[in-house]
Design a protein around this motif. Structure first.
Motif, PDB file in Angstrom:
ATOM      1  N   THR A  79       0.846  -1.188   0.000  1.00 43.75           N
ATOM      2  CA  THR A  79       0.000   0.000   0.000  1.00 43.75           C
ATOM      3  C   THR A  79       0.883   1.240   0.000  1.00 43.75           C
ATOM      4  O   THR A  79       1.810   1.352   0.810  1.00 43.75           O
ATOM      5  CB  THR A  79      -0.928   0.004   1.229  1.00 43.75           C
ATOM      6  OG1 THR A  79      -1.856  -1.076   1.113  1.00 43.75           O
ATOM      7  CG2 THR A  79      -1.693   1.316   1.338  1.00 43.75           C
ATOM      8  N   SER A  80       0.603   2.165  -0.917  1.00 43.78           N
ATOM      9  CA  SER A  80       1.486   3.320  -1.093  1.00 43.78           C
ATOM     10  C   SER A  80       0.844   4.598  -0.562  1.00 43.78           C
ATOM     11  O   SER A  80      -0.379   4.754  -0.570  1.00 43.78           O
ATOM     12  CB  SER A  80       1.811   3.504  -2.579  1.00 43.78           C
ATOM     13  OG  SER A  80       0.640   3.822  -3.315  1.00 43.78           O
ATOM     14  N   ALA A  81       1.691   5.498  -0.091  1.00 46.28           N
ATOM     15  CA  ALA A  81       1.271   6.837   0.323  1.00 46.28           C
ATOM     16  C   ALA A  81       2.224   7.836  -0.330  1.00 46.28           C
ATOM     17  O   ALA A  81       3.383   7.958   0.072  1.00 46.28           O
ATOM     18  CB  ALA A  81       1.298   6.968   1.841  1.00 46.28           C
ATOM     19  N   VAL A 127      -3.145   7.910  -0.830  1.00 44.92           N
ATOM     20  CA  VAL A 127      -2.956   6.513  -0.457  1.00 44.92           C
ATOM     21  C   VAL A 127      -3.734   5.603  -1.403  1.00 44.92           C
ATOM     22  O   VAL A 127      -4.916   5.837  -1.691  1.00 44.92           O
ATOM     23  CB  VAL A 127      -3.410   6.263   0.994  1.00 44.92           C
ATOM     24  CG1 VAL A 127      -3.167   4.805   1.386  1.00 44.92           C
ATOM     25  CG2 VAL A 127      -2.679   7.199   1.947  1.00 44.92           C
ATOM     26  N   LYS A 136      -6.013  -3.433   2.425  1.00 45.82           N
ATOM     27  CA  LYS A 136      -5.693  -4.019   3.719  1.00 45.82           C
ATOM     28  C   LYS A 136      -6.626  -5.197   3.974  1.00 45.82           C
ATOM     29  O   LYS A 136      -7.748  -5.247   3.469  1.00 45.82           O
ATOM     30  CB  LYS A 136      -5.835  -2.977   4.838  1.00 45.82           C
ATOM     31  CG  LYS A 136      -4.824  -1.839   4.741  1.00 45.82           C
ATOM     32  CD  LYS A 136      -3.402  -2.331   4.915  1.00 45.82           C
ATOM     33  CE  LYS A 136      -2.377  -1.222   4.732  1.00 45.82           C
ATOM     34  NZ  LYS A 136      -0.999  -1.705   4.967  1.00 45.82           N
ATOM     35  N   ALA A 161       1.625   2.446   5.430  1.00 49.16           N
ATOM     36  CA  ALA A 161       1.741   2.579   3.975  1.00 49.16           C
ATOM     37  C   ALA A 161       3.182   2.881   3.609  1.00 49.16           C
ATOM     38  O   ALA A 161       3.931   3.478   4.400  1.00 49.16           O
ATOM     39  CB  ALA A 161       0.814   3.668   3.452  1.00 49.16           C
TER      40      ALA A 161
END
Length: 398
Positions: free
Chosen positions: A142-144, A153, A157, A173
């Motif tokens: 998971t990217s932010a 974001v 999850k 993240a």
């Protein structure tokens, strides 16, 4: 003149009197098979009831509504278990995981905003695990992405307990995809009402939908929701996981050693069709004696752990491993003794723990404790490496 603090005997008497007056006598029946909204209402009402005398968050600092000495906390959880009080299931993440994170790594502004809100009933969930990063949490994707004073974001999850009821989420993240796995993660306090969030409950083998998936599609979080420095989320997450492996064990150990063991003994003393009881079998009696010995050790271990100002680096893992595997063995044994009739009991009280006496459901649920927060295998690795000083396993680029 300042009044003298009550002795432990006086405090125990106070808690006993309070339990007799306030623990709902028929809550197990009333909480069996109820719809979600009734479960949520009951849990919030029970939290307010416990908060009145200071029993809801005794482990918090005094300035935030806690400050109860550890010896009194032990007594409190012993008496709540002895009087079969409902568990705080819904606020569990809020009062343990979220609070410990905020107190250890949050800013003053974050604490002042969220701790009073938790006391007023704000519900939190935890967004750590992912489809490809369960026990190996450092492998999350998971990217932010930083965008001015916000983060955008995207990701998914998994196994987020109670997320369908949550107001906030403890979110991990990846903010630096080029960094080693544990050094490019950041920690956020995500408002679950933010656009782009979709929560999908997961139907379990028990028929319940306690766990959820969370899908994040261009979710915009303000930078003020970042906990600790950017890319230092792995370190912050250890505070969260420490709460799950440590302080919460005190209550769970008392419940397992009290109601859980009592129901197991009662089950073994119940006459069968031929008039004999399982307890007439010396092997059954021996197993019960062994469980009692292990429970005595568990309760003493938990009390010692929470009383220690400087616990060892593997102590929390020892407690978590001990509890989770003992819970699994006890509920497995209860299922064996109860026989086929136990398989027809398909409901349990929503506000109970993992030792409700619905043996098959309890045994299925016991696997929750050997997997989340670090599997038993991971706990053994921590104990070996950090506790016993054994050589570290190869970990690659972390």
């Amino acid at each position: 003149m300042k009044a003298a603090a009550p002795t432990l005997a006086e405090f125990r008497a106070t808690v006993r009197d309070w339990c007799r007056d306030h623990v709902p006598p028929d809550w197990r029946r009333a909480q069996t098979g109820v719809p979600d909204d009734e479960f949520v209402r009951f849990q919030k009402e029970w939290f307010r009831t416990l908060r009145g005398p200071g029993f809801a968050v005794p482990h918090w600092p005094k300035e935030w509504g806690g400050g109860m000495p550890v010896a009194q906390q032990v007594v409190l959880y012993q008496e709540l278990a002895a009087h079969d009080a409902p568990r705080l299931v819904l606020p569990f993440v809020s009062i343990h995981h979220a609070a410990s994170t905020l107190l250890a790594a949050g800013t003053d502004a974050q604490r002042e905003r969220h701790l009073p809100a938790i006391l007023d009933g704000e519900i939190w969930c935890q967004g750590f695990s992912e489809p490809g990063a369960g026990s190996d949490m450092a492998a999350l994707t998971t990217s932010a992405r930083k965008d001015g004073d916000t983060y955008v974001v995207n990701g998914q999850k998994l196994w987020a307990s109670g997320a369908m009821h949550a107001d906030r989420c403890l979110l991990l993240a990846r903010t630096d995809p080029g960094a080693p796995q544990r050094r490019g993660i950041s920690y956020f306090l995500m408002d679950m009402r933010t656009p782009g969030i979709e929560v999908r409950p997961i139907r379990q083998a028990t028929g319940e939908s306690h766990f959820c998936e969370i899908f994040l599609d261009d979710v915009i979080l303000p930078a003020t929701d970042l906990v600790g420095p950017e890319n230092e989320g792995w370190r912050v997450a250890q505070e969260t996981l420490g709460a799950e492996r440590g302080m919460t064990m005190l209550e769970l150990a008392e419940r397992l050693g009290n109601g859980g063991f009592r129901w197991l003994v009662e089950l073994c003393a119940r006459p069968g069709p031929l008039g004999t009881t399982p307890l007439d079998d010396p092997l059954v009696a021996d197993r019960l004696a062994q469980f009692e010995i292990e429970l005595t050790g568990l309760r003493a271990l938990c009390a010692e752990f929470v009383a220690d100002d400087r616990p060892g680096p593997a102590d929390a893992s020892i407690v978590k491993l001990y509890y989770s595997e003992l819970l699994q063995r006890m509920t497995d044994f209860g299922t064996e003794i109860a026989g086929l009739s136990a398989h027809t009991q398909l409901r349990k009280p929503s506000s109970s723990g993992w030792e409700s006496g619905a043996w098959v459901l309890d045994f299925i649920g016991s696997w929750e404790w050997t997997i989340p927060g670090g599997t038993s295998e991971i706990q053994r690795t921590i104990i070996g490496e950090r506790g016993l000083g054994l050589p570290y396993e190869p970990r690659g680029n972390r």
